[in-house]
Write a protein that holds these residues in place. Structure first.
Motif, PDB file in Angstrom:
ATOM      1  N   GLY A 114       0.935  -1.190  -0.136  1.00 46.43           N
ATOM      2  CA  GLY A 114      -0.002   0.186   0.009  1.00 46.43           C
ATOM      3  C   GLY A 114       0.730   1.294  -0.233  1.00 46.43           C
ATOM      4  N   CYS A 115       2.145   1.226   0.039  1.00 49.59           N
ATOM      5  CA  CYS A 115       3.006   2.405  -0.023  1.00 49.59           C
ATOM      6  C   CYS A 115       3.486   2.710  -1.304  1.00 49.59           C
ATOM      7  N   ASP A 116       3.544   4.058  -1.850  1.00 47.29           N
ATOM      8  CA  ASP A 116       3.911   4.234  -3.224  1.00 47.29           C
ATOM      9  C   ASP A 116       4.864   5.354  -3.122  1.00 47.29           C
ATOM     10  N   TYR A 117       5.782   5.197  -2.066  1.00 48.46           N
ATOM     11  CA  TYR A 117       6.774   6.547  -1.889  1.00 48.46           C
ATOM     12  C   TYR A 117       7.897   6.089  -2.667  1.00 48.46           C
ATOM     13  N   LEU A 118       8.430   6.873  -3.350  1.00 42.52           N
ATOM     14  CA  LEU A 118       9.445   6.871  -4.371  1.00 42.52           C
ATOM     15  C   LEU A 118      10.439   8.156  -3.874  1.00 42.52           C
ATOM     16  N   CYS A 119      11.960   7.853  -4.090  1.00 35.52           N
ATOM     17  CA  CYS A 119      12.867   8.858  -3.908  1.00 35.52           C
ATOM     18  C   CYS A 119      14.064   8.363  -4.615  1.00 35.52           C
ATOM     19  N   ALA A 120      14.829   9.503  -4.649  1.00 36.61           N
ATOM     20  CA  ALA A 120      16.190   9.360  -5.616  1.00 36.61           C
ATOM     21  C   ALA A 120      17.193   8.863  -4.853  1.00 36.61           C
ATOM     22  N   MET A 125      15.277   6.846   1.456  1.00 37.73           N
ATOM     23  CA  MET A 125      14.689   5.630   2.008  1.00 37.73           C
ATOM     24  C   MET A 125      14.826   4.977   3.193  1.00 37.73           C
ATOM     25  N   GLU A 126      15.888   5.205   3.650  1.00 36.88           N
ATOM     26  CA  GLU A 126      16.403   4.737   5.058  1.00 36.88           C
ATOM     27  C   GLU A 126      15.724   5.630   6.094  1.00 36.88           C
ATOM     28  N   HIS A 133       6.929   3.271   8.581  1.00 36.89           N
ATOM     29  CA  HIS A 133       6.546   1.758   8.940  1.00 36.89           C
ATOM     30  C   HIS A 133       7.005   1.274  10.210  1.00 36.89           C
ATOM     31  N   GLY A 134       7.668   2.226  10.786  1.00 40.32           N
ATOM     32  CA  GLY A 134       7.970   1.783  12.334  1.00 40.32           C
ATOM     33  C   GLY A 134       9.040   0.709  12.559  1.00 40.32           C
ATOM     34  N   SER A 135      10.188   0.672  11.408  1.00 34.05           N
ATOM     35  CA  SER A 135      11.077  -0.351  11.521  1.00 34.05           C
ATOM     36  C   SER A 135      12.066   0.037  10.384  1.00 34.05           C
ATOM     37  N   LYS A 136      13.515  -0.453  10.607  1.00 32.88           N
ATOM     38  CA  LYS A 136      14.571  -0.032   9.934  1.00 32.88           C
ATOM     39  C   LYS A 136      14.438  -0.211   8.225  1.00 32.88           C
ATOM     40  N   GLY A 137      13.884  -1.238   8.131  1.00 32.78           N
ATOM     41  CA  GLY A 137      13.619  -1.805   6.648  1.00 32.78           C
ATOM     42  C   GLY A 137      14.953  -2.668   6.311  1.00 32.78           C
ATOM     43  N   ASN A 138      14.689  -3.587   5.382  1.00 37.36           N
ATOM     44  CA  ASN A 138      15.590  -4.345   4.934  1.00 37.36           C
ATOM     45  C   ASN A 138      16.136  -4.119   3.409  1.00 37.36           C
ATOM     46  N   PRO A 139      17.260  -3.745   3.071  1.00 33.53           N
ATOM     47  CA  PRO A 139      17.310  -3.193   1.495  1.00 33.53           C
ATOM     48  C   PRO A 139      17.377  -4.562   0.618  1.00 33.53           C
ATOM     49  N   SER A 140      17.281  -5.580   1.084  1.00 38.60           N
ATOM     50  CA  SER A 140      17.134  -6.796   0.269  1.00 38.60           C
ATOM     51  C   SER A 140      15.733  -7.019  -0.196  1.00 38.60           C
TER      52      SER A 140
END
Length: 499
Positions: A114-120, A125-126, A133-140
């Motif tokens: 449901g997220c459509d976030y885009l960045c350069a 993104m980090e 989203h309340g977490s660090k996020g995994n780049p993989s």
């Protein structure tokens, strides 16, 4: 390869020019300001972004340093269009991405549901992930690379992208590791966002357009892709032809893709020539594949270069136009290149790209079925002695090869999936140089046989890179021939034009 920035030079000149300096080389208003009625935006082709409503005059003054009188034609032109505010402009659909005149950036897309976030940038993104989203996020697996564009800059910047391969509906034959292969090439060759998008298109669409045969289709998908990973000239050849394919199916982005196609081809050709001079078991399959791509590229760009002769190109640098000709690049490479590959031909026939060699080499065992065609062609020789014995001999050899081709194409055993390479190999590649000498001087006998060859070439019209050429070529031949020879090609013209 760095992204092409066609507007930089104009923007640089405008930005550094003194306010009081006259500007005699300004582009016309429609050249500088491109209006897109679907989105109701006006893009400055020099700065490569849209201008906000009411902002044209300020943009021309502050960015391009134009004086009031210089701005007047542009503001008058812009006043014809209704412009939307940045927040009201819709993002383009996938089949219109990328938009022309806008730069592409290599960016990132969030993969959270449901997220459509885009960045350069990765840093943004980090920051986005813990904030939203309340977490660090995994780049993989939490974000993925994506080509980005934006209509506006500054505070109104809003990126959009495409779903890419998902929209292309990959074939069931597609590489199971296509994404891995794409990632590997993107890293190895440092492909930018446009090239990465084109590489995806090759794996999911373009490779199927190079052949109608299942066997060779698999070669383009699997073998050629593997060869391209270790032969730089081949990856550039693939991207050049894929860019032209995308220009064909996405006309709104034609300028962007055609420019990219020429950029890749200009990089590939010197590398290819070097490899062709020294064929080895290690590079011969890649050379064979590139020779095929060279034909596709040449046909697809023929009309952009103002050529429609297929077999000959006017060289007007020296001598009168009507008498000065050269062989087109694709035919020269194939005729000369095939000879240079003699020493490794057995390796090609045993190698992974053997299906390409099989498609090229046709055994024309037509027997007596060629006789009616040869008799027809020999009837075109005039009885007034105006052709020399030497010319008649050369003509007879060319007519015999063409009769073989007609008998082969009319045979009940011919498969419906005859390829481009089969058709080209039936006649024009088999001819002696002496026959081309006759074409160079526009000898009527050579042009008559060329007109009849157009009937065979019509089988190629379903190819996206060839449509309409037989009709254009035979029209050119008709113009070049004296009217006394027109009855000799009337039946051929009727078959091609459907009369």
């Amino acid at each position: 390869m760095p992204a092409v920035r066609s507007g930089d030079s104009l923007q640089s000149r405008s930005a550094t020019r003194s306010k009081d300096a006259p500007n005699k080389n300004l582009p016309s208003p429609p050249e500088l300001l491109k209006y897109f009625p679907i989105y109701e935006i006006l893009i400055c082709t020099a700065c490569r972004h849209a201008i906000k409503p009411g902002g044209v005059a300020r943009h021309l003054k502050d960015i391009h340093r134009l004086q009031n009188e210089q701005r007047r034609p542009y503001t008058l032109y812009a006043s014809n269009f209704a412009l939307k505010a940045p927040e009201d402009v819709s993002s383009p659909p996938d089949n219109e991405f990328p938009m022309p005149y806008l730069p592409l950036e290599q960016g990132w897309r969030c993969r959270a549901p449901g997220c459509d976030y885009l960045c350069a940038s990765i840093k943004r993104m980090e920051t986005h992930w813990p904030s939203k989203h309340g977490s660090k996020g995994n780049p993989s697996h939490d974000w993925t690379p994506a080509p980005l564009q934006t209509f506006f800059r500054g505070n109104s910047l809003r990126y959009f992208t495409t779903d890419g391969p998902n929209q292309l509906k990959p074939s069931s034959q597609s590489l199971p590791n296509a994404s891995g292969c794409i990632q590997k090439m993107r890293h190895s060759y440092r492909l930018d966002a446009v090239d990465s998008l084109m590489l995806e298109h090759y794996f999911y669409s373009s490779y199927k357009s190079f052949s109608k045969r299942n066997q060779t289709e698999k070669v383009w998908l699997n073998v050629v892709a593997d060869l391209a990973s270790c032969h730089q000239f081949l990856i550039h050849g693939i991207l050049a032809c894929t860019a032209l394919h995308m220009a064909h199916i996405y006309p709104l982005q034609r300028e962007l893709y055609v420019l990219r196609a020429y950029t890749h081809q200009d990089t590939a050709l010197p590398l290819f020539r070097g490899e062709l001079e020294h064929p080895t078991p290690q590079n011969c399959d890649a050379i064979m594949a590139f020779a095929y791509l060279l034909v596709v590229f040449s046909f697809a760009t023929e009309l952009d270069n103002g050529q429609n002769s297929l077999l000959l190109i006017n060289d007007t640098a020296d001598g009168p136009k009507e008498n000065k000709f050269i062989l087109p690049q694709w035919l020269h490479f194939i005729r000369v290149g095939c000879e240079m590959l003699d020493q490794v031909w057995e390796q090609i026939e045993r190698g992974p790209a053997s299906a390409l060699a099989d498609a090229w080499e046709i055994e024309l065992d037509v027997g007596d079925s060629k006789i009616p065609y040869l008799e027809k062609f020999m009837c075109f020789i005039p009885e007034d002695g105006s052709w020399s014995e030497k010319v008649i001999s050369v003509y007879r050899d060319g007519a015999s090869i063409l009769a073989d081709a007609f008998a082969y194409m009319k045979s009940e055993t011919i498969k419906p999936d005859v390829s481009t390479w089969n058709i080209l190999g039936l006649w024009c590649v088999r001819l002696d140089n002496e026959f081309y000498d006759l074409i160079f001087v526009r000898h009527p006998g050579a042009l008559i046989l060329l007109a009849w060859y157009c009937v065979i070439m019509k089988r190629m019209e379903l190819c996206w890179y060839f449509g309409g050429r037989p009709a254009r070529l035979i029209a050119s031949i008709t113009d070049a021939l004296d009217t006394r020879w027109h009855p000799c090609i009337k039946d051929a013209a009727d078959q091609i034009l459907g009369s």
